[in-house]
Write a protein that holds these residues in place. Structure first.
Motif, PDB file in Angstrom:
ATOM      1  N   GLU A  32       0.824  -1.208   0.000  1.00 53.17           N
ATOM      2  CA  GLU A  32       0.000   0.000   0.000  1.00 53.17           C
ATOM      3  C   GLU A  32       0.855   1.253   0.000  1.00 53.17           C
ATOM      4  OE1 GLU A  32      -2.995   0.158   3.021  1.00 53.17           O
ATOM      5  OE2 GLU A  32      -3.564  -1.923   2.680  1.00 53.17           O
ATOM      6  N   GLY A  33       0.395   2.252  -0.733  1.00 55.98           N
ATOM      7  CA  GLY A  33       1.102   3.514  -0.795  1.00 55.98           C
ATOM      8  C   GLY A  33       2.307   3.500  -1.712  1.00 55.98           C
ATOM      9  N   GLY A  34       2.500   2.397  -2.459  1.00 54.56           N
ATOM     10  CA  GLY A  34       3.611   2.308  -3.391  1.00 54.56           C
ATOM     11  C   GLY A  34       4.948   1.989  -2.752  1.00 54.56           C
ATOM     12  N   ARG A  35       4.946   1.735  -1.451  1.00 60.35           N
ATOM     13  CA  ARG A  35       6.193   1.390  -0.767  1.00 60.35           C
ATOM     14  C   ARG A  35       6.588  -0.047  -1.096  1.00 60.35           C
ATOM     15  NH1 ARG A  35       4.095   2.326   4.819  1.00 60.35           N
ATOM     16  NH2 ARG A  35       5.448   0.568   5.198  1.00 60.35           N
ATOM     17  N   GLU A  36       7.869  -0.353  -0.852  1.00 63.42           N
ATOM     18  CA  GLU A  36       8.365  -1.710  -1.063  1.00 63.42           C
ATOM     19  C   GLU A  36       8.553  -2.399   0.279  1.00 63.42           C
ATOM     20  OE1 GLU A  36      10.811  -1.814  -5.150  1.00 63.42           O
ATOM     21  OE2 GLU A  36      11.870  -0.889  -3.474  1.00 63.42           O
ATOM     22  N   ALA A  37       8.381  -3.720   0.265  1.00 65.80           N
ATOM     23  CA  ALA A  37       8.567  -4.530   1.468  1.00 65.80           C
ATOM     24  C   ALA A  37       9.388  -5.767   1.119  1.00 65.80           C
ATOM     25  CB  ALA A  37       7.216  -4.951   2.049  1.00 65.80           C
TER      26      ALA A  37
END
Length: 102
Positions: A32-37
């Motif tokens: 979500e929000g374009g973040r990477e994990a």
């Protein structure tokens, strides 16, 4: 000698690599929000269930207290997803051989 109770083995999806390569690229997912994990699995079976049989992977022994967090920091992410149960697209598929039929 390190205390083995403070060490865990984890499995991480990676980019394709060959034996003898000096480095691997840890595969990251968009959240979500374009973040990477960073995905981390407690067993190879769980990684294969989520990522598929064609996914390249690496196993690492890390310190239970901060090893995964340190690895995530080095990879440039602040979010770690452990044992994701839902299937996700294979990040790095096995290349087809020439002349192979789809």
């Amino acid at each position: 000698m390190s205390d083995m109770s403070q060490v865990e083995v984890v499995y991480l999806p990676t980019g394709a690599f060959s034996p003898g390569d000096e480095a691997v690229v840890i595969a990251l997912i968009k959240i979500e929000g374009g973040r990477e994990a960073m995905l981390v699995f407690s067993s190879l079976d769980r990684l294969m269930a989520a990522c598929g049989q064609g996914q390249s992977w690496v196993s690492l022994q890390v310190d239970r207290s901060a090893g995964i967090e340190e690895l995530a920091r080095v990879c440039g992410v602040d979010t770690i997803v452990r044992d994701m149960g839902d299937p996700i697209p294979v990040r790095h598929s096995i290349p087809k051989q020439r002349g192979a039929q789809s």
